[in-house]
Design a protein around this motif. Structure first.
Motif, PDB file in Angstrom:
ATOM      1  N   LEU A  31       0.821  -1.205   0.000  1.00 55.59           N
ATOM      2  CA  LEU A  31       0.000   0.000   0.000  1.00 55.59           C
ATOM      3  C   LEU A  31       0.857   1.258   0.000  1.00 55.59           C
ATOM      4  CD1 LEU A  31      -2.800  -0.956   2.546  1.00 55.59           C
ATOM      5  CD2 LEU A  31      -3.026  -0.731   0.070  1.00 55.59           C
ATOM      6  N   GLN A  32       2.015   1.190   0.674  1.00 58.70           N
ATOM      7  CA  GLN A  32       2.898   2.355   0.725  1.00 58.70           C
ATOM      8  C   GLN A  32       3.468   2.680  -0.654  1.00 58.70           C
ATOM      9  OE1 GLN A  32       5.999   2.002   3.621  1.00 58.70           O
ATOM     10  NE2 GLN A  32       6.737   4.089   3.336  1.00 58.70           N
ATOM     11  N   SER A  33       3.679   1.657  -1.457  1.00 55.69           N
ATOM     12  CA  SER A  33       4.236   1.881  -2.790  1.00 55.69           C
ATOM     13  C   SER A  33       3.167   2.205  -3.828  1.00 55.69           C
ATOM     14  CB  SER A  33       5.035   0.655  -3.250  1.00 55.69           C
ATOM     15  OG  SER A  33       4.188  -0.483  -3.364  1.00 55.69           O
ATOM     16  N   LEU A  34       1.902   2.046  -3.470  1.00 58.83           N
ATOM     17  CA  LEU A  34       0.820   2.320  -4.416  1.00 58.83           C
ATOM     18  C   LEU A  34       0.610   3.828  -4.541  1.00 58.83           C
ATOM     19  CD1 LEU A  34      -1.477   0.995  -6.136  1.00 58.83           C
ATOM     20  CD2 LEU A  34      -2.950   1.316  -4.133  1.00 58.83           C
ATOM     21  N   PRO A  35       0.589   4.369  -5.746  1.00 56.88           N
ATOM     22  CA  PRO A  35       0.363   5.816  -5.908  1.00 56.88           C
ATOM     23  C   PRO A  35      -0.972   6.239  -5.301  1.00 56.88           C
ATOM     24  CG  PRO A  35       1.122   4.833  -7.959  1.00 56.88           C
ATOM     25  CD  PRO A  35       0.831   3.697  -7.029  1.00 56.88           C
ATOM     26  N   SER A  36      -0.947   7.359  -4.578  1.00 53.79           N
ATOM     27  CA  SER A  36      -2.151   7.826  -3.894  1.00 53.79           C
ATOM     28  C   SER A  36      -3.277   8.144  -4.868  1.00 53.79           C
ATOM     29  CB  SER A  36      -1.820   9.073  -3.066  1.00 53.79           C
ATOM     30  OG  SER A  36      -0.779   8.806  -2.149  1.00 53.79           O
ATOM     31  N   VAL A  37      -2.917   8.581  -6.057  1.00 52.08           N
ATOM     32  CA  VAL A  37      -3.937   8.959  -7.032  1.00 52.08           C
ATOM     33  C   VAL A  37      -4.817   7.772  -7.405  1.00 52.08           C
ATOM     34  CG1 VAL A  37      -2.475   8.489  -9.042  1.00 52.08           C
ATOM     35  CG2 VAL A  37      -4.270  10.223  -9.192  1.00 52.08           C
ATOM     36  N   ALA A  38      -4.330   6.547  -7.210  1.00 57.60           N
ATOM     37  CA  ALA A  38      -5.111   5.362  -7.554  1.00 57.60           C
ATOM     38  C   ALA A  38      -6.318   5.187  -6.646  1.00 57.60           C
ATOM     39  CB  ALA A  38      -4.228   4.109  -7.491  1.00 57.60           C
ATOM     40  N   TRP A  39      -6.284   5.798  -5.456  1.00 56.57           N
ATOM     41  CA  TRP A  39      -7.386   5.649  -4.516  1.00 56.57           C
ATOM     42  C   TRP A  39      -8.516   6.640  -4.783  1.00 56.57           C
ATOM     43  CZ3 TRP A  39      -7.703   1.350  -2.155  1.00 56.57           C
ATOM     44  CH2 TRP A  39      -6.563   0.687  -1.691  1.00 56.57           C
TER      45      TRP A  39
END
Length: 292
Positions: free
Chosen positions: A132-140
């Protein structure tokens, strides 16, 4: 014979005097001139270099739609200030960012302790937190809009999903670096359970925890900007991300630069006012940073 007997005493005295002088030198407060030269002047010079480079590049590019003049950007700031909108842009985003970060702090701290101290929990959700830390925030942003709609709850959900993993992983890293001797000493003195966590684990893990908080704020701010840019809605108010999106829609590069400068300004200001002093205090309290 007498001279040889007094030599060790003289040597001890000189060593003590040298240590006293060293301590005095490292703990003395810096002068105003030293503070200006070491802390204030460097960023002023860096800013001046950027402005000079901007003035040089503007006539070379010769296209205001791609690179506005410093005067045009300054005019945007002046207009926003005279209209009373400038502080509103800043406050709308800062209030959301800080409140969302506080929510992330309340959730991420116990989650990090749980992952750090319980092996089963670490094996179960530790890799998920890292992912989750590596997932780009814009994806949420798209799923948050679908789940919660265009409101402040959606903004806070995106901030939490971006910041909680960073805070939790920072605390896990800090706990992992606590020397086992500290834990054994704490148990010997009766610091077990919650007492051990509060009096031994958390203080010892503080450097890693503070680093996680700093990174968590960076993720909070970036997540909020992504949410404000993508999920713009009049009822949400105009924050800095919304200002940037409005400028893009209007193809107003001067306003785009205004929004970018404000976003950078807020991020740097929060770091300098909150996290840098906290980080220096933690390092100094552990003898890792001397006053100069």
């Amino acid at each position: 014979m007498a001279s040889t007997e007094t030599t060790p005493a003289k040597d001890a005295g000189s060593v003590e005097a040298g240590l006293d002088a060293l301590e005095t030198a490292t703990t003395s407060r810096p002068t105003l001139r030293q503070t200006f030269v070491n802390k204030i002047l460097p960023p002023i010079i860096a800013l001046a270099v950027v402005v000079v480079a901007w003035y040089i590049l503007y006539p070379i590019v010769d296209d205001p739609s791609k690179l506005p003049s410093p005067g045009a950007v300054a005019s945007e700031f002046k207009d926003a200030w005279l209209k009373g909108d400038l502080l509103g842009y800043i406050w709308t985003s800062v209030s959301r960012g800080l409140l969302g970060f506080l929510f992330a702090l309340v959730i991420g701290t116990p989650l990090g302790l749980l992952v750090a101290r319980v092996k089963f929990v670490r094996a179960a959700i530790g890799p998920i937190l890292s992912g989750l830390q590596s997932l780009p925030s814009v994806a949420w942003v798209p799923p948050a809009v679908i789940w919660l709609g265009l409101n402040n709850s959606m903004m806070y959900a995106v901030i939490l999903l971006g910041a909680v993993p960073s805070i939790a992983n920072g605390l896990v890293s800090g706990v992992d670096q606590v020397p086992p001797l500290f834990l054994r000493a704490g148990r010997t003195m009766g610091a077990t359970g919650v007492k051990g966590i509060w009096h031994v684990v958390l203080p010892a893990a503080l450097p890693g925890y503070v680093a996680g908080l700093k990174q968590g704020w960076a993720f909070s701010w970036r997540s909020l900007m992504a949410a404000e840019i993508i999920a713009s809605f009049p009822d949400l108010g105009v924050g800095l991300g919304q200002l940037l999106e409005n400028a893009r829609t209007a193809s107003d590069m001067a306003m785009v630069f205004e929004a970018i400068i404000l976003i950078l300004f807020v991020g740097i200001a929060i770091d300098l006012l909150i996290f840098s002093p906290l980080e220096r205090w933690v390092l100094r309290s552990r003898g890792l940073l001397v006053k100069s």
